[in-house]
Design a protein around this motif. Structure first.
Motif, mmCIF file in Angstrom:
data_model
loop_
_atom_site.group_PDB
_atom_site.id
_atom_site.type_symbol
_atom_site.label_atom_id
_atom_site.label_comp_id
_atom_site.label_asym_id
_atom_site.label_seq_id
_atom_site.Cartn_x
_atom_site.Cartn_y
_atom_site.Cartn_z
ATOM 1 N N LEU A 328 -17.185 4.628 5.889
ATOM 2 C CA LEU A 328 -17.288 4.167 7.284
ATOM 3 C C LEU A 328 -15.902 3.955 7.883
ATOM 4 N N LEU A 329 -14.971 3.444 7.072
ATOM 5 C CA LEU A 329 -13.606 3.244 7.553
ATOM 6 C C LEU A 329 -12.953 4.581 7.895
ATOM 7 N N MET A 330 -13.192 5.591 7.074
ATOM 8 C CA MET A 330 -12.634 6.919 7.364
ATOM 9 C C MET A 330 -13.173 7.448 8.685
ATOM 10 N N LYS A 331 -14.466 7.254 8.937
ATOM 11 C CA LYS A 331 -15.057 7.707 10.199
ATOM 12 C C LYS A 331 -14.435 6.974 11.390
ATOM 13 N N ALA A 332 -14.208 5.671 11.216
ATOM 14 C CA ALA A 332 -13.611 4.883 12.303
ATOM 15 C C ALA A 332 -12.202 5.359 12.608
ATOM 16 N N LEU A 333 -11.403 5.619 11.557
ATOM 17 C CA LEU A 333 -10.030 6.085 11.761
ATOM 18 C C LEU A 333 -10.003 7.475 12.395
ATOM 19 N N ALA A 334 -10.988 8.296 12.034
ATOM 20 C CA ALA A 334 -11.071 9.632 12.633
ATOM 21 C C ALA A 334 -11.419 9.533 14.112
ATOM 22 N N LEU A 335 -12.310 8.591 14.474
ATOM 23 C CA LEU A 335 -12.641 8.379 15.876
ATOM 24 C C LEU A 335 -11.415 7.953 16.680
ATOM 25 N N GLN A 336 -10.496 7.252 16.017
ATOM 26 C CA GLN A 336 -9.247 6.852 16.674
ATOM 27 C C GLN A 336 -8.207 7.975 16.630
ATOM 28 N N LYS A 337 -8.587 9.085 15.988
ATOM 29 C CA LYS A 337 -7.689 10.237 15.816
ATOM 30 C C LYS A 337 -6.412 9.853 15.084
ATOM 31 N N ASN A 338 -6.562 8.948 14.121
ATOM 32 C CA ASN A 338 -5.425 8.442 13.350
ATOM 33 C C ASN A 338 -5.414 9.147 11.992
ATOM 34 N N LYS A 339 -4.910 10.388 11.989
ATOM 35 C CA LYS A 339 -4.918 11.200 10.772
ATOM 36 C C LYS A 339 -4.073 10.569 9.667
ATOM 37 N N GLU A 340 -2.942 9.990 10.030
ATOM 38 C CA GLU A 340 -2.046 9.389 9.034
ATOM 39 C C GLU A 340 -2.731 8.233 8.307
ATOM 40 N N ALA A 341 -3.386 7.331 9.067
ATOM 41 C CA ALA A 341 -4.066 6.202 8.452
ATOM 42 C C ALA A 341 -5.250 6.662 7.613
ATOM 43 N N LEU A 342 -5.972 7.676 8.107
ATOM 44 C CA LEU A 342 -7.103 8.229 7.364
ATOM 45 C C LEU A 342 -6.653 8.748 6.003
ATOM 46 N N THR A 343 -5.581 9.533 6.004
ATOM 47 C CA THR A 343 -5.067 10.106 4.748
ATOM 48 C C THR A 343 -4.582 9.010 3.807
ATOM 49 N N MET A 344 -3.834 8.049 4.350
ATOM 50 C CA MET A 344 -3.305 6.968 3.523
ATOM 51 C C MET A 344 -4.429 6.173 2.864
ATOM 52 N N ARG A 345 -5.469 5.804 3.649
ATOM 53 C CA ARG A 345 -6.569 5.006 3.111
ATOM 54 C C ARG A 345 -7.345 5.769 2.042
ATOM 55 N N TYR A 346 -7.603 7.029 2.287
ATOM 56 C CA TYR A 346 -8.351 7.810 1.298
ATOM 57 C C TYR A 346 -7.558 7.950 -0.001
ATOM 58 N N MET A 347 -6.253 8.218 0.105
ATOM 59 C CA MET A 347 -5.439 8.385 -1.095
ATOM 60 C C MET A 347 -5.331 7.066 -1.869
ATOM 61 N N GLN A 348 -5.230 5.953 -1.138
ATOM 62 C CA GLN A 348 -5.218 4.645 -1.804
ATOM 63 C C GLN A 348 -6.520 4.409 -2.565
ATOM 64 N N TYR A 349 -7.620 4.753 -1.902
ATOM 65 C CA TYR A 349 -8.941 4.586 -2.529
ATOM 66 C C TYR A 349 -9.057 5.464 -3.775
ATOM 67 N N LYS A 350 -8.605 6.704 -3.666
ATOM 68 C CA LYS A 350 -8.660 7.635 -4.793
ATOM 69 C C LYS A 350 -7.824 7.117 -5.962
#
Length: 378
Positions: A328-350
């Motif tokens: 859900l957080l990834m979807k929210a960041l994508a809605l904000q068009k925040n590619k950098e934050a999306l990538t950072m959060r996913y990599m942290q999670y991984k």
């Protein structure tokens, strides 16, 4: 005024019973031939005046009085004895009065009247101190707290009194047996010690409730205890009921849902790690997570991404391995068009998944990440 009689002589019980019957506003609520059962009774019941003999088998009246004081009981004590020489020692344990046998009716009457006068004065002082309206809140989400409408909080006499409050609170007004409480709260302790600690803890909880005018909310009989929740605001009950009613959070319920979410200030009982509470802590945590997910979906549908992200970050801080919160957080960041934050959060999670439990994100999470990146790139 409630009184009890403690004397090892049956004849003295009959005499005191007859003489006290002549006094108005006096109710004899207990008669005991030894101190042990009397002590147990006093730990579980409110009594205004105790008439106690000094010379008794096993434990003297003086020793009994000292034990009461050590356990925090300030009940008024009247020594009734044939021994004048003990008078000076009686006041070391803050005796209310000292009557020498044979008891004289007029002498007893004076003692009763003085006790009644003090009781009325105490009630008047309490009435002046307490406002007519004094709403009280029982809070157990994020901690263990009792607070009145003036913002005054109960000061716990011991960690066990706070624990007993929480224990009875989650039983939601139902009576719980002494045996079960001892097993859950005092397990591993010798039985006699456990019973003594429970008696002291019950007394401390009753005194704590008394500071907010709710002394009578702790109900007891010889073998059970219950905490009344009538006319009290309980954050846990309000939260559970709200979640039950909002199985779906549509746009018309978002504001109400946001208010409900704010009730959850942390895990049940906060940092107090009660062994008996783990199942309930987990149940309420899952209830909060499920409710918050429904709320965040509605927020994202209404394009309120900032609010959704705030709630999702709270969920992830609580459980950084929760995949649904991360998706859900990834979807929210994508809605904000925040590619950098999306990538950072996913990599942290991984990275966290790999370090903590040695696995990769699920195919669903990985596919969502790739899909969101592709949409942002296009």
């Amino acid at each position: 005024m409630k009184v009890i009689i403690i004397d090892d002589e049956k004849a003295m019980h009959l005499i005191m019973n007859r003489m006290l019957a002549k006094a108005s506003d006096v109710e004899i609520v207990g008669r005991f031939f030894e101190t042990e059962t009397a002590f147990s009774y006093l730990m579980n019941h409110e009594v205004d005046l105790v008439f106690v003999d000094i010379s008794m088998p096993r434990e003297s009246g003086m020793e009994f009085a000292q034990r009461l004081r050590e356990n925090g009981r300030q009940t008024k004590l009247v020594f009734v004895t044939s021994h004048k020489e003990y008078a000076i020692y009686a006041f070391d344990v803050y005796a209310f009065d000292y009557i020498v046998k044979p008891v004289d009716q007029d002498r007893l009457h004076k003692t009763i009247q003085r006790a009644l006068t003090e009781k009325r004065s105490e009630r008047l002082l309490l009435a002046k101190r307490e406002p007519a309206s004094n709403e009280v809140a029982f809070n157990c989400l994020g901690g263990v707290d009792i607070q009145n409408s003036r913002g005054e909080r109960v000061k716990w006499k011991s960690s066990k009194s706070a624990e007993l409050f929480g224990y009875l609170l989650i039983h939601k007004g139902r009576f719980v047996s002494r045996i079960r409480i001892i097993e859950d709260m005092f397990g591993g302790m010798p039985q006699k010690n456990a019973e003594s600690y429970l008696n002291t803890t019950v007394y401390q909880l009753r005194k704590a409730l008394d500071t907010v005018g709710l002394k009578e909310y702790l109900h007891s009989d010889n073998n059970h205890y219950a905490l009344s929740l009538n006319d009290v605001r309980v954050d846990l009950l309000r939260f559970e009921e709200g979640c039950r009613q909002m199985t779906e959070v549509d746009e018309t319920l978002i504001e109400q849902a946001l208010e409900l979410e704010q009730l959850y200030t942390g895990n049940l009982f906060g940092d107090r790690a009660f062994d008996w509470a783990w199942n309930e802590v987990e149940r309420i945590s899952l209830l909060y997570t499920s409710f918050s997910h429904r709320l965040c979906v509605s927020l994202l549908n209404r394009n309120e991404t900032s609010t959704a992200i705030r709630l999702l970050m709270k969920l992830i801080a609580h459980n950084e391995l929760d995949e649904q919160s991360m998706m859900l957080l990834m979807k929210a960041l994508a809605l904000q068009k925040n590619k950098e934050a999306l990538t950072m959060r996913y990599m942290q999670y991984k990275d966290t998944l790999h370090k903590e439990i040695g696995i990769e994100p699920s195919p669903e999470a990985a596919a969502l990440y790739d899909e969101l990146l592709s949409e942002l790139d296009s």
